[in-house]
Design an enzyme around this catalytic site. Structure first.
Site, mmCIF file in Angstrom:
data_model
loop_
_atom_site.group_PDB
_atom_site.id
_atom_site.type_symbol
_atom_site.label_atom_id
_atom_site.label_comp_id
_atom_site.label_asym_id
_atom_site.label_seq_id
_atom_site.Cartn_x
_atom_site.Cartn_y
_atom_site.Cartn_z
ATOM 1 N N ASP A 1 0.528 -1.176 -0.113
ATOM 2 C CA ASP A 1 -0.148 -0.518 0.070
ATOM 3 C C ASP A 1 1.172 1.425 0.112
ATOM 4 O O ASP A 1 1.562 1.698 -0.246
ATOM 5 C CB ASP A 1 -0.772 -0.710 0.902
ATOM 6 C CG ASP A 1 -2.188 1.181 0.991
ATOM 7 O OD1 ASP A 1 -2.077 1.047 -0.210
ATOM 8 O OD2 ASP A 1 -3.056 0.697 1.810
ATOM 9 N N ARG B 1 2.197 9.692 -6.720
ATOM 10 C CA ARG B 1 2.271 10.160 -4.643
ATOM 11 C C ARG B 1 2.913 10.576 -4.419
ATOM 12 O O ARG B 1 3.096 10.582 -3.299
ATOM 13 C CB ARG B 1 1.064 9.220 -4.068
ATOM 14 C CG ARG B 1 -0.298 8.687 -4.655
ATOM 15 C CD ARG B 1 -0.900 7.587 -3.791
ATOM 16 N NE ARG B 1 -1.657 6.677 -4.124
ATOM 17 C CZ ARG B 1 -3.348 6.264 -3.944
ATOM 18 N NH1 ARG B 1 -1.935 5.523 -2.302
ATOM 19 N NH2 ARG B 1 -3.971 5.384 -4.118
#
Length: 308
Positions: free
Chosen positions: A156, A212
């Site tokens: 993740d 990100r």
């Protein structure tokens, strides 16, 4: 250990010092974590050193002020829940492999000088900060990574800050070799919580990431004095986020600054084109800070970000 810090309004790099025994960290000195009463973690509490997963879980579980030193290599497959009023500090060489740290509805937490890697998605993020009552968090001088040999959902995020967290400073970290770097804001439908988010990212080294760097929804963010290289997506401003992006250097980043409904004030960066973010309203922040000479950003950040 070597720690690099910023005094308010003054840049100061501390020299390498070898300690026979661990010593306590200072409080947060830069960014949003200095506000709202400041962030001192476990300063004033007891001190303990841990070298196993079981000992780490016990040491950080409650909300009593405590300085927790991590020694050696700890492995596992879970996220350790961290209580309020904690300083978690890695002694030189300390690492967590497959073990993440989760700060859920807690405040006044410091995480420094830890190498955290290969936390599987079923365990969670390398570091996760969540909750509308979570505040005053300082993430400093860590090395966060996995690999890009697996599918993007095998792991993740490296650092996710969601569900209304406030007063966070993310400084001097190395984010590398991973698909999803750092997410701010839980989802496109979570504006009712995440609009209040406030995060400072400064002096971070981002390299070999897919996306990100960070991806920022709804809240307010200040991103400066950082170096970005060899990555696909850079900083993404989303869902009404207001970002101040200044004094950063981008090298071989496909989309340095781009938007999905967010805004940014972008000034004095190198390599920050294309920039598709519409101009926002965040032109200043409520704390003092110093910018490096742009020509010094790469060398300074590469030399000082990460564990020591």
């Amino acid at each position: 250990m070597k720690f690099s810090q910023i005094a308010l309004g003054l840049l100061a790099t501390f020299a390498d010092v070898a300690f026979a025994t661990p010593v306590a960290t200072q409080t947060a000195t830069l960014g949003y974590a200095t506000l709202n009463g400041g962030t001192k973690g476990g300063v004033g509490g007891s001190t303990t050193t841990v070298s196993s997963l079981a000992a780490l879980k016990t040491a950080v579980a409650d909300d009593t002020a405590r300085i927790v030193y991590v020694s050696g290599a700890i492995t596992g497959n879970e996220a350790v829940k961290v209580g309020s009023n904690k300083s978690i500090l890695g002694i030189t060489g300390a690492s967590l492999t497959g073990v993440g740290l989760r700060i859920l509805e807690k405040r006044n937490v410091i995480i420094r000088n830890l190498k955290i890697s290969k936390v599987l998605a079923d365990a969670g993020d390398a570091i996760a900060v969540q909750g509308t009552t979570a505040s005053n968090i300082w993430i400093d001088g860590n090395d966060l990574s996995s690999d890009r040999d697996h599918d993007k959902d095998y792991y993740d995020g490296l650092l996710d800050i969601t569900h209304g967290v406030r007063y966070v400073s993310v400084t001097y970290n190395k984010f590398h070799d991973h698909w999803k770097g750092s997410l701010v804001g839980h989802s496109d439908s979570n504006g009712s919580e995440d609009t209040v988010i406030t995060v400072t990212y400064a002096y971070n080294y981002w390299t070999n990431l897919n996306s990100r760097l960070p991806s920022f929804r709804f809240g307010t963010g200040h991103i400066f004095n950082s170096y970005f290289e060899n990555s696909n997506d850079g900083i993404q401003t989303r869902q009404g986020a207001q970002l101040l992006i200044e004094n950063n250097v981008f090298s071989n980043v496909g989309k340095p600054i781009f938007e999905d409904g967010g805004f940014a004030v972008v000034r004095n960066n190198e390599g920050a084109t294309p920039n598709t973010a519409p101009t926002g309203t965040l032109t200043s922040v409520p704390y003092a800070y110093t910018t490096l000479a742009l020509s010094s950003v790469k060398s300074y950040v590469v030399a000082n970000a990460g564990v020591h």
